[in-house]
Structures are given as C-alpha cells and as structure tokens.
Design a protein around this motif. Structure first.
Motif, PDB file in Angstrom:
ATOM      1  N   ASP A  42       0.814  -1.224   0.000  1.00 26.94           N
ATOM      2  CA  ASP A  42       0.000   0.000   0.000  1.00 26.94           C
ATOM      3  C   ASP A  42       0.847   1.274   0.000  1.00 26.94           C
ATOM      4  O   ASP A  42       0.333   2.368   0.241  1.00 26.94           O
ATOM      5  N   SER A  43       2.131   1.149  -0.273  1.00 28.21           N
ATOM      6  CA  SER A  43       3.022   2.316  -0.272  1.00 28.21           C
ATOM      7  C   SER A  43       2.681   3.260  -1.422  1.00 28.21           C
ATOM      8  O   SER A  43       2.226   2.837  -2.494  1.00 28.21           O
ATOM      9  N   ASP A  44       2.939   4.565  -1.215  1.00 33.35           N
ATOM     10  CA  ASP A  44       2.754   5.528  -2.297  1.00 33.35           C
ATOM     11  C   ASP A  44       3.927   5.476  -3.277  1.00 33.35           C
ATOM     12  O   ASP A  44       3.917   6.154  -4.306  1.00 33.35           O
ATOM     13  N   ILE A  45       4.937   4.663  -2.963  1.00 34.44           N
ATOM     14  CA  ILE A  45       6.049   4.427  -3.888  1.00 34.44           C
ATOM     15  C   ILE A  45       5.630   3.281  -4.804  1.00 34.44           C
ATOM     16  O   ILE A  45       5.589   2.120  -4.394  1.00 34.44           O
ATOM     17  N   LYS A  46       5.287   3.606  -6.033  1.00 35.93           N
ATOM     18  CA  LYS A  46       4.751   2.616  -6.963  1.00 35.93           C
ATOM     19  C   LYS A  46       5.800   2.061  -7.922  1.00 35.93           C
ATOM     20  O   LYS A  46       5.571   1.030  -8.558  1.00 35.93           O
ATOM     21  N   SER A  47       6.925   2.739  -8.038  1.00 29.68           N
ATOM     22  CA  SER A  47       7.929   2.336  -9.016  1.00 29.68           C
ATOM     23  C   SER A  47       9.313   2.766  -8.547  1.00 29.68           C
ATOM     24  O   SER A  47       9.453   3.529  -7.579  1.00 29.68           O
ATOM     25  N   ASP A  78       9.626   6.475  -8.590  1.00 30.06           N
ATOM     26  CA  ASP A  78       9.078   7.130  -7.400  1.00 30.06           C
ATOM     27  C   ASP A  78      10.098   7.128  -6.264  1.00 30.06           C
ATOM     28  O   ASP A  78      10.287   8.135  -5.569  1.00 30.06           O
ATOM     29  N   LYS A 110      12.012  10.480  -4.481  1.00 31.19           N
ATOM     30  CA  LYS A 110      12.025  10.766  -3.043  1.00 31.19           C
ATOM     31  C   LYS A 110      13.460  10.847  -2.532  1.00 31.19           C
ATOM     32  O   LYS A 110      13.814  11.728  -1.736  1.00 31.19           O
ATOM     33  N   GLN A 147      11.051   2.632   4.698  1.00 37.89           N
ATOM     34  CA  GLN A 147      10.224   2.870   3.509  1.00 37.89           C
ATOM     35  C   GLN A 147      10.450   1.823   2.420  1.00 37.89           C
ATOM     36  O   GLN A 147       9.585   1.582   1.588  1.00 37.89           O
ATOM     37  N   ARG A 200       5.327  -4.906  -2.729  1.00 30.70           N
ATOM     38  CA  ARG A 200       5.490  -4.686  -4.165  1.00 30.70           C
ATOM     39  C   ARG A 200       6.989  -4.720  -4.462  1.00 30.70           C
ATOM     40  O   ARG A 200       7.773  -4.045  -3.789  1.00 30.70           O
TER      41      ARG A 200
END
Length: 327
Positions: free
Chosen positions: A136-141, A144, A148, A207, A226
């Motif tokens: 569910d992380s906002d880091i999708k790739s 990304d 950051k 993270q 992921r």
C-alpha cells in the motif's frame, strides 16, 4: 556467466536401457564415492540448506555414493575456512559451501584468508537482490523511490537483514549509485535477519527493503509487498512480471552466488572430477526438484570461470566499500 536449467532424464534412461539390453539389473557406479560437506554456519541457514540440498540431489541421482555434513560456525565463516586450510592433507574429499560473504568479510578483514587460499570448484546457484516496498506504499515504481531519494535521502530509510556495510547495505548503495544518486547518503537501517527486516518494512519503520529476490517474491505472492526491481540482467522466469533495474534505466546487476570450494592443494584431476559431477547434476530430475523447492536460480561458474567471477565481484564490492568509507 553460464546459466543452466535443463531438466532431462536422458542419462538415467540410457543407463537403464543398457542394463536391460544386457539382461542384467541396473547397477551404476557413482562418479564420486563420497563427499563431506563443510558448512561454515549453523543448521537451517542458507549455507546449510545449500549443502544439504546439493548432497540430496547428488546422492539421489546416483552421481555421488554418499554425502555427510558438518556444521562449523564461528568467525563469520572464518573458523571453517581456517579448518579446511589447516587439515587440507586429510580432507581431500571435503567441500566447503560459501557465498558472497567470503568476498565481503575478507575485504573487511573479518578473517585473513580469501577464496584464493582454497581450491575453487564451482558457483552453482544464486539469488538476486531486490528492492521491495509495502503493497500500500505511495512508492509505486523505482522512479518514485529515486524521486524521493534525490529530493531528500534522509527521508527514505532503506532496511536490510545484515549489518551496516553488509551485503544488503552494499546492494542498496550499488543500486542508487547506478541510478546516478549519491550512494554515501543511503540511510540504512540494519536488522538482525531478513524476517525482522521484513517486519520493519510492514510496520512502517522503513520505507523500502533491500533483500533477496526469492524472499521478495514470496512476500509479493502473499500480497504484502510490491517488488520494485531485481538485480538480474534479464527477467527471472519464476517472477516474469518483475522488471529488472536495467529495464528501468538503472544499470545495476548483482547476484548472491553460492558455491563450493575444496581444500588448498587439491589435485587438478580431483578438482575436475568435482566440476564434472556438478555439471551433470543440473541434468537430473533430483536437482530440479531440490532447486524448485528452494526457489534457487541455476548459475554455473566452474573452475577458472568461477575465479574470474570472484575477482570481478571482489573489485566491484571493494571499490564500493571504499567509496562508502567501509574500507
């Protein structure tokens, strides 16, 4: 680097057919009578599983008559290395399993010996490295993650199941360096083992996680993480949906090999006998069953090719450790 993964029963069928034609019960002498596996760590670890799984396949296929095992922990693997060197004259039938840490710990001075003090037989399997984030992380790739990191490296904690300067840390630094980022700014959080590191990731302590690819894929199948990328040159068939870092513009390759060494002074003839039996092992259903069960990748580097690979890894890791201030 030679990669083998064939599954065939030709050898066994040919031997059976010959015996039937001769009107006799099949009785095939083993290529090697016995092997004693020296394991530089405790029961249940990666070295232990590699040695025992390899012995299972070799004896089950009839290539080796019998296999025995001896666990010898201590000194980050140094105790077993010293023992094999000191008892070389009476341990010609002994093979020691090892992996990337023999290169890292030798560079660090954890023990005074290196792979050059042993007789290289072959690298036989490997596990690539990977970066993973919570599902569910906002880091999708990987893009990304790099965005950051480049904006504020200290805002991205990267965990691993080894100490600072250990393999997971070095892999993380290697990937960021290949992406053009500053590897010295990696905020690395060490955990005592891979399981604890994964727990730290899922609890939000870190993270992203630098870990073994087979472990990453297993957690991915469970829907918990992921996988952002893998350090292989090409996609791994067992998880073909995971992109390599190279595909994403990050020219980073790394494999945590596992393989075998004989004692120093082993005769060239004996060395070649071991090399030949390992090569035959890849063509057996017994090996494919063990390999598949453990999620190993077949990476075969025999003899001189093994030495060239080790020398290349030693230089790459050594240069990176110097850049990071670990040497």
């Amino acid at each position: 680097m030679r990669v083998l993964g064939k599954l065939t029963a030709r050898r066994g069928l040919a031997l059976l057919a010959a015996a039937v034609l001769a009107g006799a019960t099949p009785a095939v002498a083993a290529d090697i009578e016995s092997i004693h596996f020296l394991i530089p760590g405790g029961a249940g670890g990666g070295w232990d599983g590699t040695a025992r799984g390899t012995g299972e396949a070799l004896t089950g296929s009839g290539l080796v008559g019998s296999a025995s095992y001896e666990n010898m922990s201590g000194g980050g693997g140094g105790k077993a290395i010293a023992y094999l060197i000191e008892t070389a004259d009476k341990n010609k039938d002994t093979l020691m399993v090892n992996s990337t840490p023999i290169v890292i710990r030798s560079l660090q001075g954890t023990f005074p010996q290196s792979f050059r003090d042993l007789t290289p037989i072959a690298g036989t399997i490997g596990d690539y490295a990977a970066f993973v984030v919570p599902a569910d992380s906002d880091i999708k790739s990987m893009d990304d993650l790099l965005a950051k990191y480049n904006a504020d490296p200290r805002s991205v904690a990267i965990g691993g199941g080894s100490v600072a300067g250990g393999m997971d840390h070095l892999v993380a630094a290697l990937v960021f360096k290949a992406a053009g980022a500053d590897p010295t700014k990696v905020k690395y959080v060490p955990y005592d083992a891979g399981g604890k590191a994964m727990a730290g990731l899922l609890s939000g302590e870190i993270q992203a996680l630098s870990t073994g690819f087979s472990e990453a894929v297993e957690f991915s199948k469970q829907g918990q993480v992921r996988v952002l990328g893998v350090t292989s040159a090409e996609r791994v068939p067992a998880a073909a949906d995971v992109a390599t870092f190279k595909e994403q513009g990050v020219d980073a390759e790394f494999v945590n090999w596992r393989g075998f060494f004989g004692p120093p002074g082993l005769s060239p003839q004996k060395q070649q006998e071991y090399i030949a039996v390992f090569e035959k092992m890849y063509d057996t259903p017994e090996w494919e069953e063990v390999r598949g069960r453990n999620g190993w990748v077949n990476i075969y580097n025999p003899g001189d090719d093994f030495v060239v690979f080790l020398e290349g890894q030693e230089k790459e890791i050594g240069d990176l450790m110097k850049e990071l201030g670990f040497l």
